[in-house]
Design a protein around this motif. Structure first.
Motif, short mmCIF file in Angstrom:
data_model
loop_
_atom_site.label_atom_id
_atom_site.label_comp_id
_atom_site.label_asym_id
_atom_site.label_seq_id
_atom_site.Cartn_x
_atom_site.Cartn_y
_atom_site.Cartn_z
N ASN A 1 2.55 -5.06 8.78
CA ASN A 1 2.20 -6.06 7.76
C ASN A 1 0.85 -5.76 7.12
O ASN A 1 0.68 -5.94 5.91
CB ASN A 1 2.27 -7.47 8.32
CG ASN A 1 3.68 -7.99 8.37
OD1 ASN A 1 4.46 -7.84 7.44
ND2 ASN A 1 4.05 -8.60 9.49
N LYS B 1 1.49 -2.97 4.76
CA LYS B 1 2.20 -3.48 3.59
C LYS B 1 1.24 -4.15 2.61
O LYS B 1 1.31 -3.92 1.40
CB LYS B 1 3.28 -4.46 4.02
CG LYS B 1 4.07 -5.04 2.88
CD LYS B 1 5.13 -6.01 3.39
CE LYS B 1 5.88 -6.62 2.24
NZ LYS B 1 7.00 -7.45 2.69
N ASN B 2 0.33 -4.96 3.13
CA ASN B 2 -0.64 -5.64 2.27
C ASN B 2 -1.52 -4.64 1.52
O ASN B 2 -1.78 -4.81 0.32
CB ASN B 2 -1.50 -6.60 3.08
CG ASN B 2 -0.73 -7.81 3.58
OD1 ASN B 2 0.32 -8.15 3.05
ND2 ASN B 2 -1.24 -8.44 4.61
N ASP C 1 8.60 -1.71 4.63
CA ASP C 1 9.50 -2.87 4.60
C ASP C 1 10.69 -2.67 5.53
O ASP C 1 11.10 -3.59 6.24
CB ASP C 1 9.99 -3.14 3.18
CG ASP C 1 8.95 -3.83 2.31
OD1 ASP C 1 7.99 -4.42 2.84
OD2 ASP C 1 9.11 -3.78 1.06
N ILE D 1 9.51 -3.04 9.10
CA ILE D 1 9.27 -4.45 9.40
C ILE D 1 10.60 -5.15 9.68
O ILE D 1 10.74 -5.88 10.66
CB ILE D 1 8.52 -5.15 8.24
CG1 ILE D 1 7.06 -4.69 8.20
CG2 ILE D 1 8.60 -6.67 8.37
CD1 ILE D 1 6.30 -5.11 6.96
#
Length: 136
Positions: free
Chosen positions: A23, A26-27, A121, A124
């Motif tokens: 995450n 991803k950010n 993604d 995740i």
């Protein structure tokens, strides 16, 4: 003596660490993508600098995620023989090896950022699915 519950909790903990790293990556990739768009429309030196900074941070988080996914895979191997979980982890950490090395053209960088986002993604989603099975 084998303690399934202890092993399951260790796997959950390792999975959560991997999910956290993913995450974070991803950010940073989302931020790098946004700076890349600014750079593509003529943002100049500052936008290039910001984009590169975000890409470097994303790569660092992806490296962390890769290590965390290896640990998660190891912890899962401790319990999958003893449970009826159906998890596939063979290609968990095939991403994050090459993304931002030596790229010069802004559009190519943007494409690599988007590829990295898609792979993060996917990872995740897979980790969340496995964690849901472990909690069931």
């Amino acid at each position: 003596m084998y303690d399934y519950e202890k092993e399951r909790l260790e796997a959950v903990s390792a999975g959560q660490r991997a999910l956290d790293s993913l995450n974070l990556a991803k950010n940073e990739l989302n931020s790098a993508k946004n700076w890349g768009i600014v750079d593509l429309i003529g943002g100049g030196f500052l936008s290039t600098l910001c984009k590169r900074s975000k890409m470097d941070q994303a790569q660092s988080y992806m490296d962390d995620a890769k290590s965390d996914l290896k640990r998660f895979q190891k912890e899962l191997s401790d319990i999958t023989d003893e449970s009826n979980l159906n998890v596939q982890t063979g290609d968990f950490f095939t991403f994050a090896d090459y993304f931002f090395d030596g790229l010069a053209a802004d559009w190519l960088v943007q494409d690599r950022i988007n590829q990295a986002r898609e792979q993060v993604d996917e990872a995740i989603s897979r980790v969340e699915g496995i964690l849901a099975q472990l909690h069931a």
